[in-house]
Structure formats: C-alpha cells, structure tokens
Design an enzyme around this catalytic site. Structure first.
Site, mmCIF file in Angstrom:
data_model
loop_
_atom_site.group_PDB
_atom_site.id
_atom_site.type_symbol
_atom_site.label_atom_id
_atom_site.label_comp_id
_atom_site.label_asym_id
_atom_site.label_seq_id
_atom_site.Cartn_x
_atom_site.Cartn_y
_atom_site.Cartn_z
ATOM 1 N N ARG A 215 4.570 9.983 10.879
ATOM 2 C CA ARG A 215 4.882 11.338 10.420
ATOM 3 C C ARG A 215 5.660 11.249 9.124
ATOM 4 N NH1 ARG A 215 5.465 11.394 16.015
ATOM 5 N NH2 ARG A 215 4.320 13.055 17.105
ATOM 6 N N HIS B 123 -14.711 3.293 18.428
ATOM 7 C CA HIS B 123 -15.625 3.287 19.568
ATOM 8 C C HIS B 123 -15.649 4.672 20.210
ATOM 9 C CE1 HIS B 123 -15.884 -1.123 19.461
ATOM 10 N NE2 HIS B 123 -14.603 -1.071 19.134
ATOM 11 N N THR C 178 -2.545 7.455 11.607
ATOM 12 C CA THR C 178 -3.727 8.003 12.265
ATOM 13 C C THR C 178 -4.405 9.098 11.446
ATOM 14 O OG1 THR C 178 -2.420 9.664 13.446
ATOM 15 C CG2 THR C 178 -2.718 7.523 14.523
ATOM 16 N N LYS C 179 -3.720 9.595 10.401
ATOM 17 C CA LYS C 179 -4.302 10.651 9.577
ATOM 18 C C LYS C 179 -3.851 10.464 8.137
ATOM 19 C CE LYS C 179 -0.607 13.931 10.760
ATOM 20 N NZ LYS C 179 -0.309 15.248 11.352
ATOM 21 N N ASN D 172 0.647 -9.731 1.597
ATOM 22 C CA ASN D 172 1.351 -10.858 2.187
ATOM 23 C C ASN D 172 0.526 -11.439 3.347
ATOM 24 O OD1 ASN D 172 3.491 -12.661 2.837
ATOM 25 N ND2 ASN D 172 4.979 -11.142 2.135
#
Length: 208
Positions: free
Chosen positions: A181, A116, A166-167, A86
C-alpha cells in the site's frame, strides 16, 4: 492453427499449455545460458556481461545483473540503461518483463509474470497464463520484494523491502507491506534533503 499456438497464447497473456510449446520456443536455451552465468567466476565480469547480453532480449548501456540469478526464458526481459540487480533475483518471464532506465533492484527480489486459474479443476488441466510486468524509469525495488503478474511500477517509485506488489504503483510514491500500500508520496522535501546531503559529501571529499 498457428505454428506455435501455445507459445503465442503465452505471450498474449491468454491461457496456454507449457507442454504444448514447440521445442524451438521452450525455455531450456535461456536456462542453459543462465546456468553458465551462475557458474562463471565473479571476477570474469566481461564474460558475465557477454553472456547476459546473449540471455536477455534487449539490454541498454551500463547494466549488471549480479549472479546468481534465475530466469525462465530470459529473452522476454528488457533492461534499460544503467540497470542494476543485486544477487539472487528471480525473473519468471513467461510474459515480458520490461525495465526502464536507472532502475535499481535489491537482492532476492522476484518478478513473477506467471499465474494459474483460481478454479482447481481448470488449474489441474495444467492450463496457465502470464501477464507482463513493467518497471518504469528511476525505480528502486528493495530486498525481498515480490512483484506479481500484470503490475506496472511508475516512474521514480520506491518499493520497500519485503513488499508484495499486487497492483500498479503510481509514480513517485513509496509502497510497502503485504499487500503493498502507499506509504507516502515523494515530495520536494526529499529532493531538498538529499541535495543538501550530496553537497555535504562533495564538500568533505574535496577537502580530504
């Protein structure tokens, strides 16, 4: 030294300097095509798809990325069959972003391969890195989700709206929150529920 050391470093996921990338490998070409797409009238769907085929590194059958959207290079992105995104999505592809088949992406989702150094002195030298993102088959990513560098989203998973991933996400799970989570695993109950609702829809349609 190789012909374009920093560009090769970038694609390997190692430290590189964006300013060191040779002109022929810089991102400006893809960004110009992106600009053309974003300025094209929405009813010119064939032209939009023609330009998207030119922009992306590889596309499957039956894909659509709704303008406006934003890329860094564009050519480091692979779209599988039956891909849909979208409006207002961001694909920061300093490394590769790979989508499988039957992937649905909501509005304003960001896929960010760039990172970074956490040390400020090293960061201030303008050294940076990028890690690939992989989205496997049959994934649904909800609106305003953020997918960070190096993440793989497993087959059949759902990323809830607004999640910050993040994982890695396991196959056939629903994740949400910041950081994301596991909310729950998908089950046979999901299959049964939606199969029944689909059958009801088809029955109603047949008598309409």
């Amino acid at each position: 030294m190789t012909k374009d050391f920093d560009y090769e470093q970038m694609l390997r996921g190692e430290l590189y300097l964006a300013s060191g990338i040779q002109p022929e490998n810089k991102s400006i070409h893809g960004q110009k095509i992106m600009q053309q797409i974003n300025q094209e009238p929405l009813e010119n769907i064939d032209k939009i798809h023609e330009l998207e085929r030119e922009l992306f590194g590889q596309v499957g059958d039956h894909f659509h990325v709704t303008p406006p959207f934003y890329v860094d290079y564009g050519r480091h992105i692979t779209l599988g069959n039956h891909f849909y995104a979208n409006m207002d999505c961001i694909f920061l592809d300093v490394n590769r972003i790979t989508f499988g088949d039957n992937v649905m992406v909501g509005p304003r989702v960001g896929f960010y391969t760039a990172g970074h150094p956490t040390d400020p002195e090293i960061r201030n030298t303008q050294l940076e890195f990028g890690l690939p993102i992989t989205v496997e088959d049959n994934v649904w990513v909800g609106a305003n989700a953020t997918i960070l560098p190096g993440v793989t989203i497993g087959e059949g998973a759902i990323v809830a709206a607004g999640a910050v991933v993040t994982k890695d996400v396991s196959s056939r799970t629903i994740v949400g929150g910041n950081p994301a989570r596991v909310i729950r695993k998908l089950s046979e109950q999901d299959t049964t529920k939606w199969t029944e609702l689909k059958a009801q829809y088809e029955a109603k349609k047949s008598t309409h």
